[in-house]
Write an enzyme that holds these catalytic residues in place. Sequence first.
Site, mmCIF file in Angstrom:
data_model
loop_
_atom_site.group_PDB
_atom_site.id
_atom_site.type_symbol
_atom_site.label_atom_id
_atom_site.label_comp_id
_atom_site.label_asym_id
_atom_site.label_seq_id
_atom_site.Cartn_x
_atom_site.Cartn_y
_atom_site.Cartn_z
ATOM 1 N N ASP A 134 59.919 39.906 46.640
ATOM 2 C CA ASP A 134 59.325 41.232 46.667
ATOM 3 C C ASP A 134 57.720 41.028 46.215
ATOM 4 O OD1 ASP A 134 61.617 42.055 47.610
ATOM 5 O OD2 ASP A 134 62.146 43.025 45.660
ATOM 6 N N ASP A 148 59.597 33.705 44.629
ATOM 7 C CA ASP A 148 60.054 35.167 44.481
ATOM 8 C C ASP A 148 59.789 35.881 45.860
ATOM 9 O OD1 ASP A 148 60.541 37.697 43.454
ATOM 10 O OD2 ASP A 148 58.481 38.025 43.659
#
Length: 316
Positions: free
Chosen positions: A71, A69
């Site tokens: 963010d 991922d």
Amino acid sequence: MAALGWLTPRRRSATARSVLAGEASAEAARKTAQALEADAGPPDGPAEAEPAEPEFPVAGDDLAAAFFDLDNTVMQGAAIFHFGRGLYKREFFHRRELARFAWQQAWFRLAGVEDPEHMQDARDSALSIVKGHKVCELMAIGEEIYDEYMAERIWPGTRALAQAHLDAGQKVWLVTAAPVETATIIARRLGLTGALGTVAESVDGVYTGRLVGEPLHGPAKAEAVRALAAAEGLDLERCAAYSDSHNDIPMLSLVGHPYAINPDTKLRKHARAHDWRLRDYRTGRKAVKVGVPAAAGVGAIAGGAAAALALHRRRK
């Protein structure tokens, strides 16, 4: 568009739009990865050394890959908000929209979790802003925005984890709700294989202001990883995934080696219950096994508040 036959049997239900978004992202990722491999150069700067997990990642295991991922896992804050700041600087939109981007980014930094309404609002704003612009134009601007706002926000510890997989001969992919073009730029700058991201529709190289499927978020991320793994011939039980958000539990549950990175409260609780490994870089602490409490990340909170206040003062 790839056929639905790509997909392996699912453990979780997914909407048709999630499947479409996942397959579109996987197809875009494979195409851009070829370009990244052709243009590959040394990554930007050294990665911080990190103790390796015993016998993992396994060197030479070409049936394994890693999915990160973006963010708050690889980068502090949200890529789409940094991108919005860069577009404002280039007069793509006005002060009112910037104030909304700044507030959303400050909230994200302070809370440390993704708010669906904030994220949807940001995506809608971004789509309306880029509508009618050429893809190549936004890619060129994205390179500049990375240098201005994103490069200094990469977590060294997470980057070292990604490098460990690369050193073991495995492919490493970003998986994010951010636009696939932005994610691809970040992946290339970090020396990664490629990126799975939200695919905005374009016709003759011009953005239409619509998405293909839906944002690559939650279940759609799992669909993208599943589709890419099938296309690449990967064994998901031998793959790893890393995220900070409980929204990514579907993706983390898909692989044999899930990691919670800078986790929100819900993900931390789920990780402990399922004996997943945890790493928290918000205070500079070393990696710990799930079950050892991680600090609350006071430094990140203070930094987020200071950044928001500084931005407010500069704009005034």
